[in-house]
Structure formats: C-alpha cells, structure tokens
Design a protein around this motif. Structure first.
Motif, PDB file in Angstrom:
ATOM      1  N   ALA A 107       5.537  -5.463 -14.025  1.00 45.78           N
ATOM      2  CA  ALA A 107       4.617  -4.798 -13.091  1.00 45.78           C
ATOM      3  C   ALA A 107       5.125  -3.398 -12.779  1.00 45.78           C
ATOM      4  N   THR A 108       4.223  -2.433 -12.823  1.00 45.03           N
ATOM      5  CA  THR A 108       4.587  -1.048 -12.530  1.00 45.03           C
ATOM      6  C   THR A 108       4.483  -0.777 -11.032  1.00 45.03           C
ATOM      7  N   ALA A 109       4.936   0.399 -10.630  1.00 39.51           N
ATOM      8  CA  ALA A 109       4.812   0.809  -9.220  1.00 39.51           C
ATOM      9  C   ALA A 109       3.336   0.783  -8.793  1.00 39.51           C
ATOM     10  N   ASP A 110       2.444   1.190  -9.697  1.00 34.90           N
ATOM     11  CA  ASP A 110       1.015   1.213  -9.362  1.00 34.90           C
ATOM     12  C   ASP A 110       0.511  -0.195  -9.021  1.00 34.90           C
ATOM     13  N   THR A 111       0.908  -1.139  -9.855  1.00 28.29           N
ATOM     14  CA  THR A 111       0.473  -2.526  -9.612  1.00 28.29           C
ATOM     15  C   THR A 111       1.078  -3.048  -8.310  1.00 28.29           C
ATOM     16  N   ILE A 112       2.361  -2.816  -8.130  1.00 26.31           N
ATOM     17  CA  ILE A 112       3.040  -3.386  -6.953  1.00 26.31           C
ATOM     18  C   ILE A 112       2.459  -2.792  -5.669  1.00 26.31           C
ATOM     19  N   VAL A 113       2.272  -1.484  -5.660  1.00 25.16           N
ATOM     20  CA  VAL A 113       1.710  -0.827  -4.464  1.00 25.16           C
ATOM     21  C   VAL A 113       0.294  -1.346  -4.189  1.00 25.16           C
ATOM     22  N   ALA A 114      -0.521  -1.385  -5.246  1.00 24.86           N
ATOM     23  CA  ALA A 114      -1.925  -1.798  -5.049  1.00 24.86           C
ATOM     24  C   ALA A 114      -1.999  -3.256  -4.628  1.00 24.86           C
ATOM     25  N   ARG A 115      -1.101  -4.065  -5.157  1.00 25.83           N
ATOM     26  CA  ARG A 115      -1.075  -5.484  -4.799  1.00 25.83           C
ATOM     27  C   ARG A 115      -0.661  -5.659  -3.338  1.00 25.83           C
ATOM     28  N   ASN A 116       0.349  -4.915  -2.926  1.00 26.81           N
ATOM     29  CA  ASN A 116       0.786  -5.008  -1.520  1.00 26.81           C
ATOM     30  C   ASN A 116      -0.326  -4.553  -0.580  1.00 26.81           C
ATOM     31  N   PHE A 117      -1.009  -3.484  -0.972  1.00 26.16           N
ATOM     32  CA  PHE A 117      -2.110  -2.972  -0.150  1.00 26.16           C
ATOM     33  C   PHE A 117      -3.209  -4.040  -0.036  1.00 26.16           C
ATOM     34  N   ALA A 118      -3.540  -4.645  -1.173  1.00 27.75           N
ATOM     35  CA  ALA A 118      -4.600  -5.662  -1.187  1.00 27.75           C
ATOM     36  C   ALA A 118      -4.241  -6.823  -0.262  1.00 27.75           C
ATOM     37  N   ARG A 119      -2.957  -7.187  -0.263  1.00 30.14           N
ATOM     38  CA  ARG A 119      -2.547  -8.302   0.608  1.00 30.14           C
ATOM     39  C   ARG A 119      -2.636  -7.913   2.083  1.00 30.14           C
ATOM     40  N   MET A 120      -2.411  -6.642   2.389  1.00 28.17           N
ATOM     41  CA  MET A 120      -2.595  -6.197   3.779  1.00 28.17           C
ATOM     42  C   MET A 120      -4.073  -6.336   4.176  1.00 28.17           C
ATOM     43  N   VAL A 121      -4.936  -5.935   3.268  1.00 31.27           N
ATOM     44  CA  VAL A 121      -6.378  -6.042   3.547  1.00 31.27           C
ATOM     45  C   VAL A 121      -6.760  -7.513   3.759  1.00 31.27           C
ATOM     46  N   ALA A 122      -6.205  -8.375   2.912  1.00 33.66           N
ATOM     47  CA  ALA A 122      -6.539  -9.805   3.022  1.00 33.66           C
ATOM     48  C   ALA A 122      -6.067 -10.364   4.367  1.00 33.66           C
ATOM     49  N   ALA A 123      -4.844  -9.978   4.776  1.00 34.68           N
ATOM     50  CA  ALA A 123      -4.318 -10.490   6.049  1.00 34.68           C
ATOM     51  C   ALA A 123      -5.138  -9.974   7.229  1.00 34.68           C
ATOM     52  N   GLY A 124      -5.499  -8.712   7.164  1.00 37.23           N
ATOM     53  CA  GLY A 124      -6.313  -8.145   8.247  1.00 37.23           C
ATOM     54  C   GLY A 124      -7.669  -8.816   8.326  1.00 37.23           C
ATOM     55  N   THR A 125      -8.248  -9.051   7.151  1.00 36.57           N
ATOM     56  CA  THR A 125      -9.559  -9.705   7.110  1.00 36.57           C
ATOM     57  C   THR A 125      -9.451 -11.139   7.625  1.00 36.57           C
ATOM     58  N   ALA A 126      -8.367 -11.819   7.248  1.00 41.38           N
ATOM     59  CA  ALA A 126      -8.174 -13.201   7.713  1.00 41.38           C
ATOM     60  C   ALA A 126      -8.067 -13.244   9.239  1.00 41.38           C
TER      61      ALA A 126
END
Ligand code: SF4
Ligand code: SF4
Length: 655
Positions: A73-92
């Motif tokens: 996984a590249t920095a792009d993937t890791i950053v985007a994945r972490n961001f997506a998980r923040m969105v998921a937690a906020g939405t939850a």
C-alpha cells in the motif's frame, strides 16, 4: 506551536486553568504538554495498522525512506483509507444517534413520556414518504413513519429517501458519480470492508466511497436525527438564553448536561420540573435546579427550552473545576474520559447513562427509555442529594455570561423571513426573501460556521474572528455545534451584534429581526443548513454549487466533523478547514480534496490554519461564486431559460 498559542485568551478559562494548577489537577493542557510533539506519521496520515503484518508507516517524502507498507500500500492508499474510516466513524456516530430517536418515535404514545410534539411536521414527513394520514390516529402514523425511518439504516435495495429533497442538478451529479447513498449502515459497512487490507487501493475510489458514506450521513442519519427530534421533542422557535460558565448558580443544584442525545436530556429537563424533585431540592437547602448544557446536548435543550449554555467542548473540564456542579450527566460522544478523575477531586458526580458510552470511574446509571421520566428522576435525584456535599471553599464561579438568542429551526427562519414578504404579491412560507437579498448582493453570501474546539489552536479565537470578519462583510452566518456556543459566549447571537455587521447585513437583520449570527442547533442540525441552501438553489433554479455559500469548520476535531465536511462538499458547498486533516502525507489525496473534487461536485476543501487568512479566502471565494452566479442569472433570464420571477415554481415547503 507556542504554549501561549495553545491556551485560550478567555480570562475565565485562564482563571480556571490556574485553579487546576493550584489544586494539582490535570487538564487537557497538561496532557498536551506531556504528549510533546505529535507523531509526524500520524499527523500526515501515513501510518497503517489495519492488519497484523503492520503497523506500517511509510515516508511522506517521495523517494526517501519506506515508500510502501508490507502489502505494497502506498501513502496515497493509506491516507485515503484512514480518511475514509474517519468518515465512516463520523457517519456511524450521527446515524446511531438518529436511530435511537427513531426508536423513541416508535415507542411514542399519547399518554407516554415521549409524545408527538410537532404533528404538522410528522404529517408532512408521512406525506413525503407516502404514508396514509387521512383519518388515522396520529400515533399510528408516527409508528409507521418510525418504522420506515428505521429501515433506512438497513434496507436491502434502492437508495435513501432524503436525497430526493436535494435540487435536481445535485441528484444528477450524485447519480453520475455513483455516490447516491443506499442504506445508512450499508455505506458504513462498505467503507469498513473496502478499507480492509487488500481491498480498495486507489485514492480516488476511496474518496468516492467516503463521499457516498458521508451523504448517507447528511442526507440520511443526521437528517433523520433532526427531523425526528423535531417531531418528538418539538420544532424550536427563537428564545433568549445565557452562555458561559457564569450561568452556574451559587445557591442552586447545578446539573451539567453533556453529550448529544435529546432522548435523555429532554427527560432530564422534564424531571427537573417535577414537583417531587422540586420538593427534594428544598429539603437539601438549594434554591432550585439549574440545568446548564454543553456540546450538542446543550444545543438541543437550549434550542427547544432555552436551557443555559455552560460552554463549549473544550470547557468540559473547566466546568467541573468551578466546584459548583452537583452532577455531570452524559449520554454519548465528545465526552472526555478525564471527567472521571477530575470529578473525583470535587463532590461532583459523573454519571454515564448509555451502554454505548460507559467510562471507567464514572457512576453508571443506565437510562431506560421504556420508563424514561422515572429513569431521569433517578438520575436527577442523585444530583440533588449531592448538593449537600458541595465544598464551598472549592467553589469558584466565574462571573461572566452573555445573552444569546437560540432556537432558529428552518421553520423559525422562514417565519422571520415572512416579516418582509408583501403577502399581496408573494406567498409566505418560502425562502424567497433570502434568495432575493443574496441575488441582489445586499447579502454577499452566507456561511455555515460549525464544528468543535481543538487544542491545536487558540480556543474559540478562530470561530469568533471568522464570524466577525464575515458579518462585517455582509455575509450572514448560521452556526451549529460548539461554534454556535462560542458565538453565544461572544455575544454574537444577540441583536446587539447587529452593530458589528456591514450595512447590507445590518439592514436585513433589522428588517427580519434576527441577529447576524443565527443558531441553527446541534451537529446533526447541519442538515438544516444544507436544506436551507438547497431551498435557495431551487428557488433560483440553480445548483448548490452555484451559490455564494460556504461551510467553515475553524476548530474541528472529531471524525463527525470529517463526515460533515465531506457531505457538505459532496452537496456542492465549499468547506474551509482551520485545522489540517491527517492527509498531507499524500499529495495526491490533498490534490483530490482541494482541487480535483471540484470537477466532481462543484465544490472543494480549502485548508488554512490562520483564521484571518482563512476568512480572506472565504470572502474571495464568495465573490468569485457571486460573479459567476450573477452572470449566469443575467444570461439565463435574457435567453428565457429562467422564467420571470413571478412564474418561478415556488420552493418546496421546508417543513
Ligand atoms: S494493510 Fe498493508 S500497510 Fe496496512 S498494516 Fe497491513 S501490511 Fe501494513
Ligand atoms: S461541535 Fe464537535 S466537539 Fe462540539 S459537540 Fe459537535 S462534534 Fe462534539
């Protein structure tokens, strides 16, 4: 960052921080100091620990150090994945909050603790969802509406219902981008799946998934939270209140309500007025019960009952340090676990009530919605009986508070706008007056200033400086969350603040009889803002992204704020962040957020940690959007694309 910059300028806070130091009590400022410099990998979003081969941390600098995680996984993937998980937690968080309110609506009954307070709003929602209302008992309608709402979380087919409320061009964009949200829980689960090791490894795809999940929040969970709360607890109307820690009373039982969920706080408000509780208050020698709110639970009860605002998120420890609080009653979200050791230093009881937010060291009294009032009385009784344990020598109530007007639901805003409608010419109950002044340039634009406090910046300084600058430049401000409470404390929610506004906004405020900064509620109530914006767009026959309207989160900190920012941009409204999110380890993802996303949604993120230059950028962007809007409206009217104003189909009712 200098120590000086980390501490609030507010003298009340400074006095309480000193009190903490004198009494040897640890606060967030001490913990921040102990943390020293934050981890650079975490700060830039380039660490990953989602599988057992990790944790991996990759270099944010291209060509230097580890460029990939063990899996590749590249920095792009890791950053985007972490961001997506923040969105998921906020939405939850927002959505689970809404689910509880849907359950409460489902259990509402004519003689129960929870009742339908706004029948008109219930009927309107029932009709929107094609639930028969004619000749039916209102509670049968309520239960059917609640069931449909509950199904929005996990329905197996189709898409959510509320996105139908968005302007047609916006819905088209969502469809074309394939980000129309399906079921709320499904979007959260899909993010967690797609961000599992070995799934989506493409930054743009992860951003699109984040957008769809965030829309399941803004046009799903949060919107349900707002709608259903209004139905069960009442749609608010403007009311006066006071804000800051000076609202605590020396001779009364002070109860701090903190968290988010109105199912609990509404019952605490009712319990505090119960004759049995009032009698008990007299017996312990107190002159009354003083409820004071904090964070979004505070916003909910101040909107509907005018309950005083003790303070914002960052003041939760400071409130306890006054030594004057008998109980801190919490439900869910934004509650510092440190309240347990801090309350131990005083007589204050720290009472958790939700199985979703148990905290070690707190007294847990589970709130039972089936017996809501009785359950709330058990909790309030604990607070009252604790009054006699207050240690007077430890009490320090800062003598400072400001007057504020709260309670502006969209319905209340429209009612205010009706004051300037000539009913012989125009219909009442629409956003036309607001659209007119924006179109004419009397108001240059509108800003929704929302979000939290963050120890990385001077507390409330960014909120207040940006608000002041915008209103001085004829930009009307609507506000929610802790930003709203900061505005209340600074006096910006009072009509006195009209003098700080520019000439255009002053004229509007005087005619419509509103302050220049309008309190629209809690964090789920950001959906009131996107509905107002959408109503103005529809009225003008344009899309949200055409309007000179912005969202601003000057001091955001929570994952909920990330989800909010993402659904606001996905809804076509630019978002200005005063705190840099953990994405800078991926220049590609930063480019997606601050540039390329505009090609998809017509809006983008702006990031600037200096509130003064951030405010300049907001004004610049508003003028840029104005120029385009004016040209577009002029052209379209010339070519007859837009019909003359009197023929424009009226904006849908907001209620
Ligand atoms: S998913 Fe990849 S980058 Fe993340 S911890 Fe596992 S191996 Fe490392
Ligand atoms: S604005 Fe932020 S800190 Fe305040 S209640 Fe909402 S999420 Fe929590």
């Amino acid at each position: 960052m200098s120590e000086e910059k980390m501490v609030s300028l507010n003298t009340i806070d400074d006095q309480l921080i000193k009190k903490a130091a004198d009494e040897g009590i640890e606060t967030m400022w001490d913990r921040k100091k102990a943390m020293k410099a934050p981890c650079g990998f975490g700060e830039k979003g380039v660490c990953c620990r989602i599988c057992g081969m990790g944790p991996c941390r990759v270099s944010p600098v291209a060509g230097k150090g580890a460029q990939k995680g063990i899996c590749g996984a590249t920095a792009d993937t890791i950053v985007a994945r972490n961001f997506a998980r923040m969105v998921a937690a906020g939405t939850a968080s927002h959505s689970d909050h809404a689910r509880d309110i849907a359950h409460v609506l489902h259990m509402a009954s004519r003689d129960g603790n929870y009742q339908v307070q706004d029948e008109k709003k219930l009927i309107a929602l029932a009709q929107e969802w094609e639930v028969p209302t004619e000749g039916r008992d209102i509670y049968d309608v309520a239960h059917e509406v609640a069931e449909i709402a509950l199904n929005e979380f996990g329905k197996p087919f189709g898409t959510l219902r509320f996105p139908d409320r968005a302007p047609a061009p916006r819905r088209k964009i969502w469809e074309e981008l394939n980000i129309m949200p399906r079921a709320i829980d499904r979007e959260i689960a899909t993010i967690m799946h797609s961000t599992h090791m070995g799934c989506t490894s493409d930054a743009e795809s992860l951003l699109r998934l984040s957008m769809r999940t965030s829309l399941a929040n803004g046009w799903g969970g949060s919107m349900l939270g707002t709608e259903l709360s209004d139905i069960v607890f009442g749609t608010s109307t403007p009311r006066m209140t006071e804000a800051n820690l000076g609202v605590l009373e020396e001779k009364q039982v002070n109860i701090l309500l903190h968290g988010h969920d109105p199912c609990l706080s509404e019952m605490i408000v009712a319990a505090a007025q119960d004759p049995e509780m009032i009698k008990l208050t007299e017996e312990v020698g107190a002159e009354g019960i003083n409820l004071a709110g904090m964070c979004c639970t505070g916003n909910e009860v101040t909107m509907r009952h005018g309950v005083k605002i003790a303070g914002t998120f960052y003041q939760q420890e400071l409130a306890v340090l006054t030594g004057a609080i008998e109980a801190v009653i919490v439900d869910v979200q934004c509650i510092f676990p440190s309240l347990a050791p801090i309350t131990d230093c005083y007589h204050t009881k720290f009472i958790t009530t939700s199985p979703k937010a148990k905290i070690t060291g707190a007294t847990h009294i589970e709130f039972n919605e089936e017996k809501a009032l009785e359950s709330a009385k058990v909790i309030v009784r604990e607070a009252i009986e604790n009054y006699k344990n207050r240690k007077q020598d430890k009490v320090f109530i800062p003598q400072s508070k400001a007057q504020a007007i709260t309670g502006y639901s969209n319905e209340a805003v429209i009612k205010q706008l009706d004051r300037v409608v000539n009913s012989n010419i125009d219909p009442q109950g629409t956003v036309k007056p607001l659209a007119d002044v924006i179109k004419a340039g009397v108001l240059r634009g509108a800003a929704g200033i929302v979000g939290c406090n963050n120890i990385k910046t001077k507390h409330e300084y960014s909120h207040i400086e940006i608000m002041k600058k915008l209103i001085a430049n004829d930009v009307i401000v609507v506000t929610t969350g802790c930003a709203a409470q900061a505005a209340a404390k600074a006096g910006l929610l009072s009509k006195d603040a009209i003098k700080l506004a520019g000439k255009g906004l002053q004229a509007v405020c005087e005619l419509v009889d509103i302050p220049p900064v309008i309190h629209l509620g809690s964090c789920v109530d950001n959906t009131r803002i996107i509905r107002l914006v959408s109503a103005v767009s529809e009225h003008l026959g344009v899309d949200n992204s055409d309007l000179p309207v912005v969202g601003v989160a000057p001091e955001w900190m929570s994952e909920k704020a990330v989800a909010i920012g993402t659904y606001v941009v996905s809804s076509g409204i630019d978002v200005f962040l005063g705190i840099t999110p953990p994405v800078t380890g991926s220049p590609e993802f930063v480019d997606l957020l601050t540039n390329k996303i505009e090609d998809m949604t017509g809006a983008k993120f702006f990031i600037d940690e200096n509130p003064l230059t951030l405010a300049d950028k907001i004004l610049e962007r508003i003028e840029e959007k104005r120029t385009k809007l004016e040209a577009r409206l002029a052209k379209e009217i010339d070519y007859g694309v837009i019909k003359p104003e009197e023929e424009v189909e009226e904006t849908k009712e907001l209620a």
